[in-house]
Design an enzyme around this catalytic site. Structure first.
Site, PDB file in Angstrom:
ATOM      1  N   GLY A  35       0.807  -1.216   0.000  1.00  0.00           N
ATOM      2  CA  GLY A  35       0.000   0.000   0.000  1.00  0.00           C
ATOM      3  C   GLY A  35       0.841   1.267   0.000  1.00  0.00           C
ATOM      4  N   THR A  36       1.912   1.268   0.756  1.00  0.00           N
ATOM      5  CA  THR A  36       2.749   2.469   0.844  1.00  0.00           C
ATOM      6  C   THR A  36       3.324   2.822  -0.523  1.00  0.00           C
ATOM      7  OG1 THR A  36       3.283   2.052   3.155  1.00  0.00           O
ATOM      8  CG2 THR A  36       4.866   3.388   1.908  1.00  0.00           C
TER       9      THR A  36
ATOM     10  N   GLN B  89      -7.752  -0.090   3.469  1.00  0.00           N
ATOM     11  CA  GLN B  89      -8.584  -0.628   4.551  1.00  0.00           C
ATOM     12  C   GLN B  89      -9.960  -1.042   4.028  1.00  0.00           C
ATOM     13  OE1 GLN B  89      -7.797  -1.362   7.654  1.00  0.00           O
ATOM     14  NE2 GLN B  89      -5.739  -0.512   7.640  1.00  0.00           N
TER      15      GLN B  89
ATOM     16  N   HIS C 165      -2.032  -7.726   2.305  1.00  0.00           N
ATOM     17  CA  HIS C 165      -2.012  -8.254   3.687  1.00  0.00           C
ATOM     18  C   HIS C 165      -3.152  -7.745   4.554  1.00  0.00           C
ATOM     19  CE1 HIS C 165      -0.001  -4.780   5.986  1.00  0.00           C
ATOM     20  NE2 HIS C 165       0.062  -4.363   4.731  1.00  0.00           N
TER      21      HIS C 165
ATOM     22  N   THR D  54      11.968  -7.035 -10.650  1.00  0.00           N
ATOM     23  CA  THR D  54      11.453  -8.403 -10.844  1.00  0.00           C
ATOM     24  C   THR D  54      10.192  -8.604 -10.014  1.00  0.00           C
ATOM     25  OG1 THR D  54      13.683  -9.193 -11.251  1.00  0.00           O
ATOM     26  CG2 THR D  54      12.067 -10.842 -10.538  1.00  0.00           C
TER      27      THR D  54
ATOM     28  N   CYS E 104       1.834   1.325  11.536  1.00  0.00           N
ATOM     29  CA  CYS E 104       2.933   2.085  10.944  1.00  0.00           C
ATOM     30  C   CYS E 104       3.398   3.168  11.899  1.00  0.00           C
ATOM     31  CB  CYS E 104       2.499   2.724   9.633  1.00  0.00           C
ATOM     32  SG  CYS E 104       1.513   1.650   8.635  1.00  0.00           S
TER      33      CYS E 104
END
Ligand code: PLP
Length: 398
Positions: free
Chosen positions: A77-78, A185, A222, A258, A346
């Site tokens: 996500g980041t 979320q 995740h 990759t 985070c």
């Protein structure tokens, strides 16, 4: 449910990372045990790896009403948020003004601040009300002729509030402004569609569908049972995007490197497992969430809900408990076998109060008492009793 390396616990931190789904684990093991290869290699194992990546891309695209060419795999996500903000803003010369909100994830806000610092962009950070909702009228007025990008998250991980993006996104899009939403979320619990129709199993909140007026959408595997370290930016094929990682030109030149074949296979398997279940899972989680909220407010002195009472993620319950530190609540619950967060994972390890809670108008002191429960499955009655017992004891201890 158990997490790696620890005894069976009540794991109530799905908003940080949800437990790995068996389907995702099996898909990843199949890749790892079948012999990994580079998806760009020109030989049979390489072709098989490419086939897996493209199959996963097609499956994820189908689940959100996008085309495969609109899915760019990232490390999560980041990275997808950074690529959306920096990549779209730099590639589009409409102007140097960005609109976002005070409760965005740090990966959105810091990317905006990077553009401000290094490229001279101007930032409008929209305030939110005490429930975490953005004022749609103020948001619409913030759009200017030089606005390049609007980025508003669909659901907030710390307080659970779900935004109704429809009006703002439609207005921005109508004015030719690129619209991005962080759906990291939301995607775990709400139907998220990049297309014009409602996604399969659509419930419970139709206003949460970003739909056609959104140009770019971030998801992270995740948060709904896929592996960590993989996600995607889903972005309209016609939009130019400036890469933030440079190299061999993978992912239609937008994200070199990759591909994480096993991770991507696990991501797609989690998406497939989630699709179709989303409505029924949400309803079951809501019952548990509402019971947790009701009991906590009634039985734990000083407890107050943070975020919106009803416009919130189905498995999300977050509170402040005045007079008790969030960190000590976390430790006490952990000792009792219940894993929760005080804010976003985070931000964990930092002792400053959460900027999200401050944006709601909470004092520094109260913001330090935050505790968040985020469910991946309904809560066992014994776990709920245990939580209440531990919290009451902590409040009494002061
Ligand atoms: C709303 C939101 N956006 C982005 C992220 C970052 O995703 P990742 O952990 O995959 O980098 C998170 C993680 O907590 C989040 O809650």
């Amino acid at each position: 449910m158990s997490v790696a390396g620890s005894p069976a616990v009540g794991y109530l931190d799905a908003a940080a990372t949800a437990p790995l789904r068996p389907e995702a684990r099996a898909a990843m093991l199949a890749v790892l045990e079948g012999g990994q290869a580079n998806a760009s290699s020109v030989h049979s194992p390489g072709f098989r790896a490419r086939e897996l990546v493209e199959g996963a891309r097609a499956r994820i695209a189908r689940a959100v009403g996008a085309t495969p060419g609109e899915v760019i795999f990232t490390s999560g996500g980041t990275e997808a948020n950074s690529l959306a903000i920096v990549g779209l803003a730099l590639a589009r010369p409409r102007g140097r003004h960005i609109v976002t909100t005070a409760i965005e994830h740090s990966s959105v806000l810091e990317s905006c601040r990077y553009l401000e610092r290094v490229f001279g962009f101007e930032l409008t950070v929209l305030p939110v009300d005490a429930d975490g909702l953005v004022d749609q009228g103020a948001a619409a007025q913030a759009i200017r002729p030089d606005t390049t990008l609007v980025s508003v998250g669909l659901a907030n991980g710390e307080i659970g509030t779900v935004q109704s993006l429809g009006e703002l996104a439609a207005r921005a899009s109508g004015l030719g402004v690129t619209v991005h939403t962080d759906a990291v979320q939301a995607a775990a619990a709400l139907p998220v569609s990049f297309g014009s129709g409602a996604p399969p199993g659509a419930a419970p909140d139709p206003s949460a569908w970003p739909g056609r007026s959104v140009d770019a959408l971030t998801v992270a595997s995740h948060k709904f049972g896929g592996p960590q370290g993989v996600g995607a930016l889903i972005v309209r094929a016609h939009l130019p995007i400036e890469p933030i990682i440079h190299g061999g030109g993978q992912e239609r030149g937008a994200r070199s490197g990759t591909e994480n074949v096993a991770g991507i296979a696990g991501f797609a398997a989690a998406v497939a497992a989630l699709t179709g279940q989303i409505g029924s899972t949400a309803l079951a989680l809501m019952d548990s969430r509402d019971e947790l909220i009701a009991r906590l407010l009634a039985e734990v002195p000083g407890a107050a809900l943070t975020g919106h009472a009803s416009e919130r993620l189905p498995g999300h319950a977050s509170f402040t408990i005045s007079g008790v530190s969030g960190e000590s609540l976390l430790v006490a619950l952990d000792t009792a076998g219940v894993a929760v967060s005080s804010g976003s994972a985070c931000a964990a390890g930092k002792s400053e109060p959460s900027p999200v809670l401050l944006a709601l108008g909470l004092s520094d002191e109260l913001a330090q008492t935050a505790v968040r429960f985020s469910l991946a499955e309904p809560l066992a009655p014994a776990t709920l009793d245990r939580i209440i017992q531990v919290l009451r004891a902590e409040v009494l201890r002061g």
